[in-house]
Design a protein around this motif. Structure first.
Motif, PDB file in Angstrom:
ATOM      1  N   THR A  39      17.730  15.144  15.719  1.00 37.32           N
ATOM      2  CA  THR A  39      17.627  13.901  15.696  1.00 37.32           C
ATOM      3  C   THR A  39      18.689  12.881  16.984  1.00 37.32           C
ATOM      4  O   THR A  39      19.190  11.465  16.366  1.00 37.32           O
ATOM      5  N   HIS A  51      18.543  14.163  10.454  1.00 39.43           N
ATOM      6  CA  HIS A  51      18.996  15.277   9.347  1.00 39.43           C
ATOM      7  C   HIS A  51      18.441  16.579   8.483  1.00 39.43           C
ATOM      8  O   HIS A  51      19.132  17.451   8.546  1.00 39.43           O
ATOM      9  N   ARG A  54      16.171  17.844  10.645  1.00 42.10           N
ATOM     10  CA  ARG A  54      16.741  19.930  11.160  1.00 42.10           C
ATOM     11  C   ARG A  54      17.855  20.515  10.243  1.00 42.10           C
ATOM     12  O   ARG A  54      16.749  21.729  11.056  1.00 42.10           O
ATOM     13  N   ARG A  76      24.499  21.207  17.972  1.00 40.09           N
ATOM     14  CA  ARG A  76      26.040  21.109  16.245  1.00 40.09           C
ATOM     15  C   ARG A  76      26.327  19.210  16.338  1.00 40.09           C
ATOM     16  O   ARG A  76      26.470  18.562  15.470  1.00 40.09           O
ATOM     17  N   PHE A 224      30.428  17.976  11.305  1.00 44.01           N
ATOM     18  CA  PHE A 224      28.691  18.665  11.224  1.00 44.01           C
ATOM     19  C   PHE A 224      28.868  20.193  11.361  1.00 44.01           C
ATOM     20  O   PHE A 224      27.985  20.922  11.288  1.00 44.01           O
ATOM     21  N   ALA A 277      23.747  16.720   4.770  1.00 45.67           N
ATOM     22  CA  ALA A 277      22.684  15.946   5.183  1.00 45.67           C
ATOM     23  C   ALA A 277      21.677  14.872   5.347  1.00 45.67           C
ATOM     24  O   ALA A 277      22.083  14.089   6.071  1.00 45.67           O
ATOM     25  N   ASP A 281      22.426  11.360   7.763  1.00 45.82           N
ATOM     26  CA  ASP A 281      21.431  10.020   7.828  1.00 45.82           C
ATOM     27  C   ASP A 281      21.442   8.578   7.376  1.00 45.82           C
ATOM     28  O   ASP A 281      21.452   7.561   8.225  1.00 45.82           O
TER      29      ASP A 281
END
Length: 354
Positions: A39, A51, A54, A76, A224, A277, A281
């Motif tokens: 990312t 994300h 990922r 991460r 995260f 996620a 984004d």
């Protein structure tokens, strides 16, 4: 890649691989294939992917029980934190090294006697010419004995609230005054450590974000840490064995019922991972959603192990190592990244403001 390495005997799948399975060469190979720092912006060695993309990769690595601990923390959360709050100088220094697998990070958050109260930081940093001198003691510091760098939360001032006056730093682990002492866990494995800082000099350029603004930044960063697939898949190898066993015990209705419930819960958790996620984004820091995912995911991980315990399968030598490995790792599931009470308080705040 995971199939290739397993076939070649390079690694054996295991539970808790993102924390316990350290293989720097594996991480560097992932980096060479563009599967670390997905990312991150291309100018810093990343791939400018989403994300959600990922998430698809990290799910597969966790399902494979791959040895990803060398890069996991840096990729991460430290890279994203530096990209959000670091100076251009710090970004150029640190982020490409995470993207290449060269920089290995540990987290200097938890402290003795503080439990999950992250704001009770005693480690201090005082300003000196050109930087800061750090003194303090961190504990449960995963992979500190392998780390090239530490993310460090330290107190730079006293305020009316204990959340005030906290600052984030990036510290070289080979700096004078840094001492790492191993902590061996119940399984006889060494991945935890104590880390002491005695008058460790940290240049001013290594401050992450605003001096004194660390609390807001670390809460954001924890979204995260708590919001990934690793919060639901640490015991996935056990679930794989249970699914394989169910095919051999077609008439065991109780086992099939338990597995049906677990698979349904896993589907919900995967959806929660997707929602976290997607929020990332959109540029958000989904603190409460990540806390909910971690709370529910930890319960799921433990219940997978308990499902195997309730059967005779855990007494079969073929299952012994998988079961024992996961069982010995399980006490940490509900502690790392915040105890259940902390997570529930975050979730309650979300409900109060809904």
């Amino acid at each position: 890649m995971t199939d290739e390495w397993q076939a070649a005997g390079r690694y054996t799948p295991r539970s808790d691989s993102w924390l316990r399975s350290f293989d720097l060469e594996f991480s560097k190979e992932l980096a060479a294939r563009g599967l670390i720092a997905m990312t991150y912006p291309k100018e810093f060695g990343g791939a400018d992917r989403t994300h959600v993309e990922r998430l698809a990769v990290t799910e597969e690595l966790l399902r494979a029980g791959a040895p990803v601990a060398a890069h996991w923390i840096g990729d991460r959360q430290i890279g994203p934190a530096v990209l959000r709050h670091g100076t251009r100088e710090l970004q150029e220094e640190i982020v490409p090294r995470i993207a290449s697998g060269e920089a290995v990070f540990c987290l200097g958050m938890s402290e003795p006697e503080a439990g999950s109260d992250l704001a009770s930081v005693r480690t201090s940093a005082r300003a000196v010419d050109g930087g800061w001198l750090v003194d303090g003691h961190k504990i449960w510091t995963t992979q500190a004995h392998h780390a090239t760098h530490a993310y460090l939360l330290a107190r730079t001032a006293r305020g009316e609230r204990k959340h005030d006056g906290l600052t984030e730093f990036i510290v070289d682990m080979d700096a004078d005054g840094v001492t790492v002492t191993p902590i061996v866990d119940l399984a006889g494995e060494h991945h935890f450590n104590e880390v002491r800082f005695e008058s460790v000099f940290v240049p001013s350029s290594r401050v992450l974000g605003d001096v004194g603004g660390g609390w807001k930044q670390v809460v954001e960063q924890l979204s995260f840490e708590r919001g990934g697939a690793e919060r639901a898949l640490s015991s996935y190898p056990v679930l794989v064995e249970l699914l394989a066993a169910s095919a051999r015990h077609a008439d065991d209705r109780e086992l099939h019922g338990v597995l049906g419930e677990l698979v349904a819960r896993l589907a919900v958790l995967r959806r929660l991972c997707f929602e976290v996620a997607r929020a990332m984004d959109e540029g958000l820091a989904p603190v409460q959603q990540a806390a909910a995912l971690k709370y529910l995911g930890n319960a799921f991980e433990r219940d997978v192990i308990e499902a195997l315990r309730r059967t005779d399968l855990c007494r079969d030598p073929a299952f012994d190592s998988v079961f024992g490995q996961a069982l010995l790792a399980s006490p940490a599931f509900g502690l790392r990244g915040g105890a259940a009470e902390v997570l529930l308080s975050l979730i309650a705040r979300q409900e109060a403001h809904a």
